[in-house]
Design a protein around this motif. Structure first.
Motif, PDB file in Angstrom:
ATOM      1  N   GLY A 134      57.721  62.755  35.409  1.00 53.33           N
ATOM      2  CA  GLY A 134      59.119  63.068  35.116  1.00 53.33           C
ATOM      3  C   GLY A 134      60.048  62.047  35.728  1.00 53.33           C
ATOM      4  O   GLY A 134      61.261  62.236  35.742  1.00 53.33           O
ATOM      5  N   ASP A 135      59.465  60.954  36.255  1.00 49.62           N
ATOM      6  CA  ASP A 135      60.243  59.966  37.003  1.00 49.62           C
ATOM      7  C   ASP A 135      60.319  58.617  36.306  1.00 49.62           C
ATOM      8  O   ASP A 135      60.483  57.575  36.958  1.00 49.62           O
ATOM      9  CB  ASP A 135      59.647  59.787  38.404  1.00 49.62           C
ATOM     10  CG  ASP A 135      59.679  61.082  39.212  1.00 49.62           C
ATOM     11  OD1 ASP A 135      60.637  61.853  39.042  1.00 49.62           O
ATOM     12  OD2 ASP A 135      58.745  61.319  40.002  1.00 49.62           O
ATOM     13  N   PHE A 136      60.207  58.611  34.981  1.00 51.50           N
ATOM     14  CA  PHE A 136      60.374  57.363  34.228  1.00 51.50           C
ATOM     15  C   PHE A 136      61.865  57.106  34.018  1.00 51.50           C
ATOM     16  O   PHE A 136      62.399  57.219  32.913  1.00 51.50           O
ATOM     17  CB  PHE A 136      59.633  57.442  32.892  1.00 51.50           C
ATOM     18  CG  PHE A 136      58.133  57.483  33.030  1.00 51.50           C
ATOM     19  CD1 PHE A 136      57.471  56.641  33.912  1.00 51.50           C
ATOM     20  CD2 PHE A 136      57.372  58.368  32.270  1.00 51.50           C
ATOM     21  CE1 PHE A 136      56.091  56.677  34.038  1.00 51.50           C
ATOM     22  CE2 PHE A 136      55.997  58.409  32.384  1.00 51.50           C
ATOM     23  CZ  PHE A 136      55.348  57.559  33.274  1.00 51.50           C
ATOM     24  N   CYS A 137      62.540  56.788  35.119  1.00 53.99           N
ATOM     25  CA  CYS A 137      63.980  56.558  35.132  1.00 53.99           C
ATOM     26  C   CYS A 137      64.258  55.743  36.388  1.00 53.99           C
ATOM     27  O   CYS A 137      63.345  55.131  36.937  1.00 53.99           O
ATOM     28  CB  CYS A 137      64.744  57.892  35.134  1.00 53.99           C
ATOM     29  SG  CYS A 137      64.231  59.023  36.449  1.00 53.99           S
ATOM     30  N   TYR A 162      53.811  59.479  29.135  1.00 52.61           N
ATOM     31  CA  TYR A 162      54.309  60.796  28.732  1.00 52.61           C
ATOM     32  C   TYR A 162      55.396  61.198  29.720  1.00 52.61           C
ATOM     33  O   TYR A 162      55.124  61.475  30.896  1.00 52.61           O
ATOM     34  CB  TYR A 162      53.175  61.816  28.699  1.00 52.61           C
ATOM     35  CG  TYR A 162      52.119  61.447  27.689  1.00 52.61           C
ATOM     36  CD1 TYR A 162      52.256  61.806  26.349  1.00 52.61           C
ATOM     37  CD2 TYR A 162      51.002  60.694  28.062  1.00 52.61           C
ATOM     38  CE1 TYR A 162      51.305  61.435  25.410  1.00 52.61           C
ATOM     39  CE2 TYR A 162      50.044  60.321  27.126  1.00 52.61           C
ATOM     40  CZ  TYR A 162      50.207  60.690  25.802  1.00 52.61           C
ATOM     41  OH  TYR A 162      49.265  60.319  24.877  1.00 52.61           O
ATOM     42  N   SER A 163      56.626  61.210  29.254  1.00 56.22           N
ATOM     43  CA  SER A 163      57.781  61.457  30.110  1.00 56.22           C
ATOM     44  C   SER A 163      58.210  62.915  30.008  1.00 56.22           C
ATOM     45  O   SER A 163      58.575  63.388  28.932  1.00 56.22           O
ATOM     46  CB  SER A 163      58.937  60.545  29.707  1.00 56.22           C
ATOM     47  OG  SER A 163      60.093  60.872  30.435  1.00 56.22           O
ATOM     48  N   CYS A 164      58.177  63.612  31.139  1.00 54.36           N
ATOM     49  CA  CYS A 164      58.627  65.011  31.150  1.00 54.36           C
ATOM     50  C   CYS A 164      59.916  65.160  31.958  1.00 54.36           C
ATOM     51  O   CYS A 164      60.273  66.256  32.380  1.00 54.36           O
ATOM     52  CB  CYS A 164      57.537  65.932  31.677  1.00 54.36           C
ATOM     53  SG  CYS A 164      56.836  65.466  33.265  1.00 54.36           S
ATOM     54  N   GLY A 165      60.603  64.040  32.172  1.00 53.00           N
ATOM     55  CA  GLY A 165      61.866  64.071  32.907  1.00 53.00           C
ATOM     56  C   GLY A 165      63.005  63.521  32.078  1.00 53.00           C
ATOM     57  O   GLY A 165      62.844  63.202  30.895  1.00 53.00           O
ATOM     58  N   PRO A 166      64.163  63.368  32.695  1.00 57.10           N
ATOM     59  CA  PRO A 166      65.371  62.961  31.956  1.00 57.10           C
ATOM     60  C   PRO A 166      65.346  61.495  31.544  1.00 57.10           C
ATOM     61  O   PRO A 166      64.739  60.653  32.199  1.00 57.10           O
ATOM     62  CB  PRO A 166      66.489  63.224  32.959  1.00 57.10           C
ATOM     63  CG  PRO A 166      65.830  63.079  34.305  1.00 57.10           C
ATOM     64  CD  PRO A 166      64.449  63.616  34.122  1.00 57.10           C
ATOM     65  N   ASP A 181      52.347  50.763  25.179  1.00 56.92           N
ATOM     66  CA  ASP A 181      51.971  50.742  23.765  1.00 56.92           C
ATOM     67  C   ASP A 181      52.597  51.922  23.048  1.00 56.92           C
ATOM     68  O   ASP A 181      52.942  51.836  21.863  1.00 56.92           O
ATOM     69  CB  ASP A 181      50.447  50.779  23.638  1.00 56.92           C
ATOM     70  CG  ASP A 181      49.804  49.522  24.195  1.00 56.92           C
ATOM     71  OD1 ASP A 181      49.848  48.487  23.515  1.00 56.92           O
ATOM     72  OD2 ASP A 181      49.277  49.575  25.321  1.00 56.92           O
ATOM     73  N   ARG A 182      52.723  53.036  23.775  1.00 55.70           N
ATOM     74  CA  ARG A 182      53.397  54.209  23.202  1.00 55.70           C
ATOM     75  C   ARG A 182      54.078  54.967  24.323  1.00 55.70           C
ATOM     76  O   ARG A 182      53.471  55.211  25.378  1.00 55.70           O
ATOM     77  CB  ARG A 182      52.389  55.106  22.484  1.00 55.70           C
ATOM     78  CG  ARG A 182      53.090  56.232  21.709  1.00 55.70           C
ATOM     79  CD  ARG A 182      52.221  56.828  20.626  1.00 55.70           C
ATOM     80  NE  ARG A 182      52.972  57.848  19.900  1.00 55.70           N
ATOM     81  CZ  ARG A 182      52.564  59.108  19.741  1.00 55.70           C
ATOM     82  NH1 ARG A 182      51.402  59.490  20.207  1.00 55.70           N
ATOM     83  NH2 ARG A 182      53.300  59.970  19.076  1.00 55.70           N
ATOM     84  N   PHE A 183      55.336  55.310  24.133  1.00 51.36           N
ATOM     85  CA  PHE A 183      56.124  56.050  25.117  1.00 51.36           C
ATOM     86  C   PHE A 183      56.564  57.352  24.464  1.00 51.36           C
ATOM     87  O   PHE A 183      57.302  57.345  23.479  1.00 51.36           O
ATOM     88  CB  PHE A 183      57.336  55.224  25.544  1.00 51.36           C
ATOM     89  CG  PHE A 183      58.068  55.778  26.741  1.00 51.36           C
ATOM     90  CD1 PHE A 183      57.766  55.345  28.019  1.00 51.36           C
ATOM     91  CD2 PHE A 183      59.067  56.731  26.581  1.00 51.36           C
ATOM     92  CE1 PHE A 183      58.454  55.841  29.131  1.00 51.36           C
ATOM     93  CE2 PHE A 183      59.752  57.247  27.668  1.00 51.36           C
ATOM     94  CZ  PHE A 183      59.441  56.799  28.953  1.00 51.36           C
ATOM     95  N   VAL A 184      56.096  58.477  24.995  1.00 48.25           N
ATOM     96  CA  VAL A 184      56.309  59.783  24.367  1.00 48.25           C
ATOM     97  C   VAL A 184      57.155  60.669  25.283  1.00 48.25           C
ATOM     98  O   VAL A 184      56.796  60.897  26.440  1.00 48.25           O
ATOM     99  CB  VAL A 184      54.968  60.484  24.072  1.00 48.25           C
ATOM    100  CG1 VAL A 184      55.211  61.768  23.279  1.00 48.25           C
ATOM    101  CG2 VAL A 184      54.012  59.556  23.341  1.00 48.25           C
ATOM    102  N   ASP A 185      58.254  61.176  24.779  1.00 47.05           N
ATOM    103  CA  ASP A 185      59.105  62.094  25.538  1.00 47.05           C
ATOM    104  C   ASP A 185      58.632  63.520  25.259  1.00 47.05           C
ATOM    105  O   ASP A 185      58.781  64.033  24.148  1.00 47.05           O
ATOM    106  CB  ASP A 185      60.567  61.931  25.116  1.00 47.05           C
ATOM    107  CG  ASP A 185      61.529  62.657  26.057  1.00 47.05           C
ATOM    108  OD1 ASP A 185      61.091  63.599  26.746  1.00 47.05           O
ATOM    109  OD2 ASP A 185      62.709  62.268  26.112  1.00 47.05           O
ATOM    110  N   VAL A 186      58.020  64.152  26.267  1.00 47.85           N
ATOM    111  CA  VAL A 186      57.473  65.510  26.091  1.00 47.85           C
ATOM    112  C   VAL A 186      58.333  66.555  26.800  1.00 47.85           C
ATOM    113  O   VAL A 186      57.922  67.696  26.964  1.00 47.85           O
ATOM    114  CB  VAL A 186      56.011  65.590  26.601  1.00 47.85           C
ATOM    115  CG1 VAL A 186      55.125  64.626  25.828  1.00 47.85           C
ATOM    116  CG2 VAL A 186      55.917  65.314  28.103  1.00 47.85           C
TER     117      VAL A 186
END
Length: 462
Positions: A134-137, A162-166, A181-186
């Motif tokens: 959740g810390d991809f910021c 896999y981003s579970c944060g803001p 290669d792939r960035f997914v907002d979950v």
């Protein structure tokens, strides 16, 4: 309407914390505990906020009660993260995380069985690695890991995040997304939906970068959407969960004999478990000491750690060192107004002028790194060391003095110092730590030698 409604006081306290109103939150936690004294979870929150405020009166009793609760069977309300910053043993931390995993994650076993995830070894040209956080910021973990994403060997690996944060819209967020290669907002997905997405993507190794830190969605990992699952970087300790196979560590962080205190198997990196980003920019426009409220002359001790890591025991040492070093100051991070007032009061109690504590406001990362260069020595905290902050100081060229303990969180700065070629800055007792701080502040030639070696080593050592 209902003055004995405990949950309302607890939730109001939680909401006030999100607004940064820590002192008001403490009032409501105390009120909730007066109504329900045996509420371990509320007491846990109260303890951690008092640590953030550096309000140390009665904390030792809270520490003892929390550890006693953590040692009890399946007491899920004790946050494993809070145990890292109080005097606790590796064994106590393992029991606490196992209780959390048993109570919060075991219920997902039935759902996991219903999902029917199955894995088989299939030869493929590239291994697919997924990173969950959740810390991809603009966050400490992102600041460490950004270049790793960019440096993955794309001939051998595919990188999924896999981003579970803001999404904070920051340059860092965009950089991380570009590096995958792939960035997914979950974030909007349920635990089950996110796990199904990871399984559908056929991730071979899922790396949880968050553990039991704020905003973590460990329940996704509990559904075991990947055949191999790893604990790394974001949470400095064991997760106590059967769904996690490995923890990435190093020989200093977890020396031989520490295996019984971890539910995971160890994966040793050869030098240091912590990755770093060589692209971090340091502002060339360095302020003067006077511009930042520091004395033009006199030694500057520095500690930019979060205030919850500062204990009364460590503060005692710092104040004795200040008294033995005329004209010196202690430069701290201005985390919250309550901590500023309390630390100045505690300094006065110890016969040190409150003005000798200087507080640094939050600034951009480039300016933050630059101001490290105005300090003489970084004094670490224990039992929870500087982690990313120690990396920041070393990257900026400031020597870090640490005291290594027995827990993962208390050995990180030591691991960094070994990796950068400054092992003599690792002490192993508080007395040795205090003596070293005094020696270095008074022997400027020795300190200058350490700075020169750090300047030479920062771009060439692991």
């Amino acid at each position: 309407l209902k003055p004995d409604f405990v949950e309302a006081d607890v939730n109001l306290g939680n909401a006030l914390i999100e607004q940064g109103k820590l002192e008001e939150a403490v009032v409501h936690y105390r009120r909730a505990l007066a109504l329900k004294p045996d509420d371990g979870g509320t007491e846990n929150q109260l303890m951690h906020q008092l640590q953030r405020l550096c309000e140390w009166s009665g904390l030792d009793d809270l520490f003892d009660r929390q550890k006693e609760l953590a040692r009890g069977k399946c007491h899920a309300d004790i946050s494993p993260f809070t145990l890292l910053s109080i005097p606790s043993s590796p064994a106590e931390q393992l029991v606490c995380t196992r209780n959390r995993a048993t109570s919060r994650l075991a219920s997902f076993a039935l759902l996991r069985a219903q999902l029917g995830f199955s894995f088989s070894r299939v030869s493929k040209p590239r291994l697919r690695i997924g990173y969950l956080s959740g810390d991809f910021c603009l966050h400490a973990v992102a600041c460490l890991i950004a270049e790793l994403f960019e440096l993955h060997d794309r001939q051998a690996f595919e990188v999924y995040a896999y981003s579970c944060g803001p999404d904070d819209g920051s340059v860092m967020r965009k950089r991380l997304a570009r590096a995958c290669d792939r960035f997914v907002d979950v974030r909007a997905m349920s635990f089950q939906e996110a796990a199904c997405q990871i399984y559908k993507d056929r991730i071979d190794v899922l790396v949880d970068l968050q553990g039991y830190t704020k905003g973590a969605r460990t329940e996704i990992v509990a559904l075991q959407p990947a055949p191999i699952q790893v604990n790394w970087l974001g949470y400095p300790g064991t997760m106590g969960a059967e769904c996690i196979d490995y923890i990435v560590t190093d020989q200093f962080i977890t020396p031989p004999g520490h295996e019984p205190f971890f539910s995971e198997k160890f994966v040793y990196l050869p030098d240091c478990y912590q990755v770093n980003d060589r692209k971090r920019k340091i502002s060339p426009n360095t302020s003067t000491r006077r511009m930042l409220g520091l004395p033009a002359d006199g030694f500057v001790f520095c500690c930019f750690n979060n205030t919850y890591k500062i204990t009364s025991t460590v503060f005692d040492i710092w104040m004795r060192v200040l008294k033995e070093t005329p004209g010196s100051v202690l430069w701290l991070l201005e985390s919250n107004s309550g901590a500023v007032a309390n630390l100045r009061r505690e300094a006065k109690v110890r016969k040190v002028s409150p003005e000798r504590l200087v507080f640094a406001p939050k600034v951009s990362m480039e300016k933050h790194l630059a101001r490290f260069r105005l300090a003489g020595l970084f004094l670490d905290t224990m039992p929870y060391n500087a982690h990313t902050t120690a990396s920041d100081a070393l990257w900026a060229g400031l020597p870090v003095l640490t005291c290594a303990g027995e827990t993962f969180a208390s050995r990180v700065a030591g691991s960094l110092l070994r990796a950068v070629g400054l092992p003599e800055l690792i002490t192993h007792s508080l007395a040795e730590y205090e003596a070293a701080a005094l020696r270095l502040a008074h022997d400027l030639s020795e300190l200058a030698g350490l700075r020169r070696r750090l300047a030479k080593n920062r771009l060439t050592t692991p």
